[in-house]
Scaffold this motif. Structure first.
Motif, PDB file in Angstrom:
ATOM      1  N   ALA A 111       0.829  -1.209   0.000  1.00 59.30           N
ATOM      2  CA  ALA A 111       0.000   0.000   0.000  1.00 59.30           C
ATOM      3  C   ALA A 111       0.860   1.253   0.000  1.00 59.30           C
ATOM      4  N   ARG A 112       1.974   1.197   0.725  1.00 58.62           N
ATOM      5  CA  ARG A 112       2.806   2.391   0.834  1.00 58.62           C
ATOM      6  C   ARG A 112       3.560   2.673  -0.453  1.00 58.62           C
ATOM      7  N   PHE A 162      -1.318   5.124  -7.087  1.00 57.26           N
ATOM      8  CA  PHE A 162      -2.767   5.090  -7.013  1.00 57.26           C
ATOM      9  C   PHE A 162      -3.319   6.254  -7.827  1.00 57.26           C
ATOM     10  N   PRO A 214      -8.684   0.925  -7.423  1.00 61.31           N
ATOM     11  CA  PRO A 214      -8.855   1.774  -6.241  1.00 61.31           C
ATOM     12  C   PRO A 214      -8.694   3.258  -6.565  1.00 61.31           C
ATOM     13  N   LEU A 266      -8.443   7.179  -4.536  1.00 58.88           N
ATOM     14  CA  LEU A 266      -8.410   8.048  -3.367  1.00 58.88           C
ATOM     15  C   LEU A 266      -9.188   9.313  -3.700  1.00 58.88           C
ATOM     16  N   VAL A 282      -1.624  10.868   3.515  1.00 64.35           N
ATOM     17  CA  VAL A 282      -2.181  10.021   2.463  1.00 64.35           C
ATOM     18  C   VAL A 282      -1.557   8.629   2.530  1.00 64.35           C
ATOM     19  N   ARG A 283      -0.245   8.568   2.644  1.00 62.45           N
ATOM     20  CA  ARG A 283       0.436   7.269   2.680  1.00 62.45           C
ATOM     21  C   ARG A 283       0.045   6.465   3.911  1.00 62.45           C
ATOM     22  N   LEU A 328      -3.532   5.064   3.449  1.00 63.67           N
ATOM     23  CA  LEU A 328      -3.568   3.891   2.579  1.00 63.67           C
ATOM     24  C   LEU A 328      -2.942   2.679   3.258  1.00 63.67           C
ATOM     25  N   ASP A 329      -1.879   2.896   4.017  1.00 63.87           N
ATOM     26  CA  ASP A 329      -1.254   1.795   4.755  1.00 63.87           C
ATOM     27  C   ASP A 329      -2.216   1.190   5.773  1.00 63.87           C
ATOM     28  N   VAL A 360      -5.610   1.202   5.815  1.00 64.11           N
ATOM     29  CA  VAL A 360      -6.899   0.651   5.363  1.00 64.11           C
ATOM     30  C   VAL A 360      -6.882  -0.862   5.580  1.00 64.11           C
ATOM     31  N   HIS A 387     -11.040   6.208   0.599  1.00 58.66           N
ATOM     32  CA  HIS A 387     -10.394   5.231  -0.281  1.00 58.66           C
ATOM     33  C   HIS A 387     -11.476   4.308  -0.825  1.00 58.66           C
ATOM     34  N   ALA A 442     -11.733   1.300  -2.532  1.00 57.81           N
ATOM     35  CA  ALA A 442     -10.754   0.246  -2.789  1.00 57.81           C
ATOM     36  C   ALA A 442     -11.153  -0.707  -3.901  1.00 57.81           C
TER      37      ALA A 442
END
Length: 257
Positions: free
Chosen positions: A8-9, A13, A104, A106, A120-121, A124-125, A127, A169, A171
């Protein structure tokens, strides 16, 4: 670091920035002396430019701006973003963005004037695996710690008082069902008891008596439209600050001089 968090990181996206007008004069734009709120200058750049730059630094590969004003469209193009014609409200514009950009995705807003790539990062990490849709929210105590002096609208639940952070998000394609639900409750965003009432008398009673948690309410709302919905808790209270009124603009300008 867990493998899912690492993916995710590091993965790119797509992102959608909502920058449309609700119609009529915008009091914050009028206060700032510009035609559109997204064009308000803060710290030497427009709010929209700051949001687009933050998303790009966070890893966004494709950024679209949903706009209605011609000046905003021109500015978004100059920033290297795609332009989508805003629909009749944020939920419809989000649905259009999901249809065109896919999941996905954002989603954030042009008035997220303090947006940081790290937020943001981290979002996402954090979720949860398997979520179709997730929203970033901040606890009241976190906001009061990091953003003292700002006034937010809070949702009161058994596990605390929460405020939205304008980061979502989407997804999976199933998130479209959550947008459909959003359209039906959009007008009640400042009156959470009306939203909770859609879950039935039992859930409403639990909310009124302070026994309903935010995670449970969101999970039940998600189940009502057939999606797996999750809450991600913000680590920085400033993530809950957007520019909805002149006082918000004064607040963020003081931070970004």
């Amino acid at each position: 670091m867990a493998r899912d968090a690492y993916i995710a990181r590091t993965m790119s996206f797509n992102a959608l920035v909502l920058a449309g007008s609700r119609g009529g004069a915008d009091p914050v734009a009028d206060y700032a002396g510009v035609s559109d709120k997204a064009l308000i200058p803060i710290g030497g750049e427009t709010m929209l430019a700051h949001v687009v730059a933050a998303l790009r630094e966070a890893g966004a590969a494709r950024i679209a701006v949903s706009a209605s004003g011609d000046a905003v469209k021109v500015h978004a193009t100059a920033l290297g973003a795609e332009v989508l014609e805003a629909a009749g409200g944020p939920s419809l514009s989000t649905r259009q963005g999901l249809d065109q950009l896919g999941a996905p995705l954002l989603v954030t807003t042009a008035d997220h004037a303090l947006l940081e790539p790290q937020w943001v990062r981290q979002f996402l990490d954090d979720v949860p695996p398997g979520a179709d849709v997730a929203a970033l929210l901040a606890r009241r105590e976190t906001i009061e710690r990091d953003a003292a002096g700002t006034r937010r609208t809070y949702l009161r639940f058994a596990d605390g008082e929460w405020s939205g952070c304008n980061l979502f998000h989407l997804a999976t394609p199933a998130a479209g069902a959550a947008i459909d639900l959003w359209q039906t409750v959009e007008r009640d965003r400042k009156r959470p008891w009306r939203i909770v009432r859609r879950l039935g008398a039992g859930m409403l009673l639990r909310y009124v008596t302070g026994r309903l948690s935010l995670a449970e309410a969101l999970a039940r709302l998600g189940a009502a439209c057939g999606v797996r919905a999750s809450v991600v808790e913000a680590r920085d209270g400033l993530a809950a600050v957007d520019v909805d009124k002149p006082a918000d603009l004064d607040f963020v300008r003081a931070l970004r001089r």
